[in-house]
Write an enzyme that holds these catalytic residues in place. Structure first.
Site, PDB file in Angstrom:
ATOM      1  CE  LYS A  45      -1.933  -1.198   3.914  1.00  0.00           C
ATOM      2  NZ  LYS A  45      -1.205  -2.469   4.131  1.00  0.00           N
ATOM      3  NE  ARG A 124      -4.104  -1.312  10.377  1.00  0.00           N
ATOM      4  CZ  ARG A 124      -3.100  -0.766   9.693  1.00  0.00           C
ATOM      5  NH1 ARG A 124      -3.171   0.473   9.278  1.00  0.00           N
ATOM      6  NH2 ARG A 124      -2.036  -1.484   9.447  1.00  0.00           N
ATOM      7  NE  ARG A 163       7.884  -2.520   5.886  1.00  0.00           N
ATOM      8  CZ  ARG A 163       6.564  -2.512   6.037  1.00  0.00           C
ATOM      9  NH1 ARG A 163       5.804  -1.866   5.209  1.00  0.00           N
ATOM     10  NH2 ARG A 163       6.018  -3.166   7.040  1.00  0.00           N
ATOM     11  NE  ARG A 196       6.625  -0.619   9.592  1.00  0.00           N
ATOM     12  CZ  ARG A 196       5.455  -0.538   8.950  1.00  0.00           C
ATOM     13  NH1 ARG A 196       5.351   0.171   7.839  1.00  0.00           N
ATOM     14  NH2 ARG A 196       4.396  -1.159   9.418  1.00  0.00           N
ATOM     15  NE  ARG A 207       2.468  -5.054  10.791  1.00  0.00           N
ATOM     16  CZ  ARG A 207       3.495  -4.953   9.943  1.00  0.00           C
ATOM     17  NH1 ARG A 207       4.676  -5.469  10.258  1.00  0.00           N
ATOM     18  NH2 ARG A 207       3.349  -4.323   8.813  1.00  0.00           N
TER      19      ARG A 207
HETATM   20  P1  AP5 Z   1       4.895  -1.592   1.705  1.00  0.00           P
HETATM   21  O1  AP5 Z   1       4.544  -0.734   0.548  1.00  0.00           O
HETATM   22  O2  AP5 Z   1       5.659  -0.989   2.836  1.00  0.00           O
HETATM   23  O3  AP5 Z   1       3.590  -2.370   2.235  1.00  0.00           O
HETATM   24  P2  AP5 Z   1       2.335  -1.844   3.078  1.00  0.00           P
HETATM   25  O4  AP5 Z   1       1.144  -2.542   2.540  1.00  0.00           O
HETATM   26  O5  AP5 Z   1       2.337  -0.358   3.133  1.00  0.00           O
HETATM   27  O6  AP5 Z   1       2.716  -2.492   4.450  1.00  0.00           O
HETATM   28  P3  AP5 Z   1       2.674  -1.913   5.932  1.00  0.00           P
HETATM   29  O7  AP5 Z   1       3.386  -2.942   6.758  1.00  0.00           O
HETATM   30  O8  AP5 Z   1       3.199  -0.516   6.002  1.00  0.00           O
HETATM   31  O9  AP5 Z   1       1.187  -1.934   6.193  1.00  0.00           O
HETATM   32  P4  AP5 Z   1       0.560  -1.958   7.563  1.00  0.00           P
HETATM   33  O10 AP5 Z   1      -0.850  -1.764   7.164  1.00  0.00           O
HETATM   34  O11 AP5 Z   1       0.848  -3.158   8.384  1.00  0.00           O
HETATM   35  O12 AP5 Z   1       1.314  -0.781   8.344  1.00  0.00           O
HETATM   36  P5  AP5 Z   1       0.905   0.689   8.770  1.00  0.00           P
HETATM   37  O13 AP5 Z   1       2.099   1.526   8.655  1.00  0.00           O
HETATM   38  O14 AP5 Z   1      -0.346   1.123   8.113  1.00  0.00           O
HETATM   39  O15 AP5 Z   1       5.677  -2.861   1.104  1.00  0.00           O
HETATM   40  C1  AP5 Z   1       6.241  -3.838   1.966  1.00  0.00           C
HETATM   41  C2  AP5 Z   1       7.617  -4.263   1.402  1.00  0.00           C
HETATM   42  O16 AP5 Z   1       7.424  -4.929   0.143  1.00  0.00           O
HETATM   43  C3  AP5 Z   1       8.554  -3.089   1.117  1.00  0.00           C
HETATM   44  O17 AP5 Z   1       9.874  -3.469   1.400  1.00  0.00           O
HETATM   45  C4  AP5 Z   1       8.407  -2.846  -0.402  1.00  0.00           C
HETATM   46  O18 AP5 Z   1       9.591  -2.295  -0.983  1.00  0.00           O
HETATM   47  C5  AP5 Z   1       8.123  -4.242  -0.905  1.00  0.00           C
HETATM   48  N1  AP5 Z   1       7.238  -4.254  -2.055  1.00  0.00           N
HETATM   49  C6  AP5 Z   1       6.167  -3.449  -2.276  1.00  0.00           C
HETATM   50  N2  AP5 Z   1       5.575  -3.753  -3.426  1.00  0.00           N
HETATM   51  C7  AP5 Z   1       6.276  -4.797  -3.954  1.00  0.00           C
HETATM   52  C8  AP5 Z   1       6.147  -5.598  -5.128  1.00  0.00           C
HETATM   53  N3  AP5 Z   1       5.175  -5.357  -5.995  1.00  0.00           N
HETATM   54  N4  AP5 Z   1       7.010  -6.607  -5.312  1.00  0.00           N
HETATM   55  C9  AP5 Z   1       8.000  -6.852  -4.424  1.00  0.00           C
HETATM   56  N5  AP5 Z   1       8.196  -6.129  -3.296  1.00  0.00           N
HETATM   57  C10 AP5 Z   1       7.336  -5.119  -3.062  1.00  0.00           C
HETATM   58  O19 AP5 Z   1       0.518   0.478  10.306  1.00  0.00           O
HETATM   59  C11 AP5 Z   1       1.480   0.082  11.256  1.00  0.00           C
HETATM   60  C12 AP5 Z   1       0.829  -0.014  12.624  1.00  0.00           C
HETATM   61  O20 AP5 Z   1       0.286   1.272  13.016  1.00  0.00           O
HETATM   62  C13 AP5 Z   1      -0.359  -0.977  12.746  1.00  0.00           C
HETATM   63  O21 AP5 Z   1       0.058  -2.293  12.955  1.00  0.00           O
HETATM   64  C14 AP5 Z   1      -1.113  -0.377  13.950  1.00  0.00           C
HETATM   65  O22 AP5 Z   1      -0.462  -0.722  15.154  1.00  0.00           O
HETATM   66  C15 AP5 Z   1      -0.937   1.122  13.747  1.00  0.00           C
HETATM   67  N6  AP5 Z   1      -2.029   1.711  12.964  1.00  0.00           N
HETATM   68  C16 AP5 Z   1      -1.875   2.425  11.806  1.00  0.00           C
HETATM   69  N7  AP5 Z   1      -3.050   2.829  11.338  1.00  0.00           N
HETATM   70  C17 AP5 Z   1      -4.001   2.372  12.219  1.00  0.00           C
HETATM   71  C18 AP5 Z   1      -5.408   2.451  12.251  1.00  0.00           C
HETATM   72  N8  AP5 Z   1      -6.110   3.103  11.295  1.00  0.00           N
HETATM   73  N9  AP5 Z   1      -6.061   1.832  13.269  1.00  0.00           N
HETATM   74  C19 AP5 Z   1      -5.380   1.188  14.233  1.00  0.00           C
HETATM   75  N10 AP5 Z   1      -4.030   1.071  14.258  1.00  0.00           N
HETATM   76  C20 AP5 Z   1      -3.337   1.659  13.254  1.00  0.00           C
END
Ligand code: AP5
Length: 257
Positions: A45, A124, A163, A196, A207
């Site tokens: 994402k 979420r 990542r 991270r 997660r």
């Molecule tokens: P990346 O693009 O970083 O993936 P992502 O889907 O953004 O993954 P996240 O881990 O950031 O999502 P998340 O939803 O768990 O975390 P968030 O920060 O929102 O890609 C991942 C890796 O793959 C990278 O290395 C990239 O280079 C690689 N890649 C990408 N595309 C590729 C491809 N096509 N082919 C190969 N490799 C590829 O949330 C973190 C924490 O914050 C949560 O766990 C929670 O504790 C809290 N939080 C945040 N928002 C909320 C909310 N709304 N409600 C409650 N808690 C929340």
């Protein structure tokens, strides 16, 4: 497709009021897109949000980035709610709806951003989706769609464990799939690349459970609202970007380049 050469600095989103963006997004040539990006942890994402932001001009609004920016700023000045939130995040659990919604309400100006927005990691839960709808209604703005990135579990684990994220500008890399030009150094700003804390195996498991229990129901929720745009997240990031832009073009022909 708008020609956007400079990256918006997202200060209003990352820091909250009274911070304002030094470099707000330019007004896109077509229309300001207002999209939600949905998908399991590691689906890509954040990577797609950066690419879409460059192509559509809309600002990348990640709730995870708000928490990581608060953590990087240090414990000093954290509210008790933020301390609890950062601890939940470290374990891989969701932050409470109450805390996330307080943060969102402080930043409703970003939902009216002239460049549009790409919400990443919010909503979420169904409660967060309902609250977002209310906030958007209050601001008289509408969502154009919810892009749901779909990916098999084994690929998720490979993406998360490789990542690396820039400690400074938050740009995202992968040790094999999207390596930086110089190992450990951000291509965009020269910052240090870090792993991270919640990409450890035990946090990844928590997660994924939180995703299946609380976030996956949003797929049905937005399908019923006729906003869901399912996109396969298999393949390299540019292929997935093109798939996404094609789907957006079908939605509003003149607006997505
Ligand atoms: P990346 O693009 O970083 O993936 P992502 O889907 O953004 O993954 P996240 O881990 O950031 O999502 P998340 O939803 O768990 O975390 P968030 O920060 O929102 O890609 C991942 C890796 O793959 C990278 O290395 C990239 O280079 C690689 N890649 C990408 N595309 C590729 C491809 N096509 N082919 C190969 N490799 C590829 O949330 C973190 C924490 O914050 C949560 O766990 C929670 O504790 C809290 N939080 C945040 N928002 C909320 C909310 N709304 N409600 C409650 N808690 C929340």
């Amino acid at each position: 497709m708008s020609d956007v050469n400079m990256k918006p600095d997202r200060a209003a989103w990352l820091k909250g009021p009274p911070a304002a963006c030094n470099l707000p997004p330019t007004v896109p040539a077509g229309r300001p897109w207002r999209l939600v990006l949905l998908g399991p942890p590691g689906a890509g994402k954040g990577t797609q949000a950066e690419l879409l932001s460059e192509n559509l001009g809309a600002c990348h609004l990640s709730t995870g980035d708000i928490f990581r920016a608060a953590k990087a700023a240090g414990q000093c000045g954290h509210s008790p709610a933020m301390v609890v939130a950062l601890e939940a995040m470290r374990r891989g659990e969701l932050v409470s709806d109450a805390t996330v919604l307080d943060i969102l309400r402080e930043r409703t100006g970003c939902l009216r951003c002239r460049g549009g927005f790409l919400l990443d990691g919010f909503p979420r839960t169904v409660a967060q989706a309902q609250a977002l709808q209310q906030l958007l209604d209050d601001q008289s703005v509408a969502l154009h769609g919810v892009i749901s990135y779909e990916i098999p579990v084994p690929q998720i684990v490979a993406r998360l464990s490789g990542r690396r994220t820039c400690a400074n500008c938050k740009a995202v890399f992968h040790v094999t799939a999207r390596p930086p030009k110089v190992a450990g150094i951000c291509d965009q700003c020269g910052g240090k690349l870090i792993q991270r804390e919640d990409d450890r195996p035990e946090s990844i498991r928590v997660r994924m459970e939180a995703y299946h229990k609380s976030t996956a129901p949003l797929i049905d929720y937005y399908a019923r609202a006729r906003l869901l745009i399912p996109i396969s997240a298999d393949g390299d990031p540019d292929e997935i970007l093109q798939r996404t832009l094609t789907a957006l073009r079908r939605l509003i022909p003149a607006a997505a380049g």
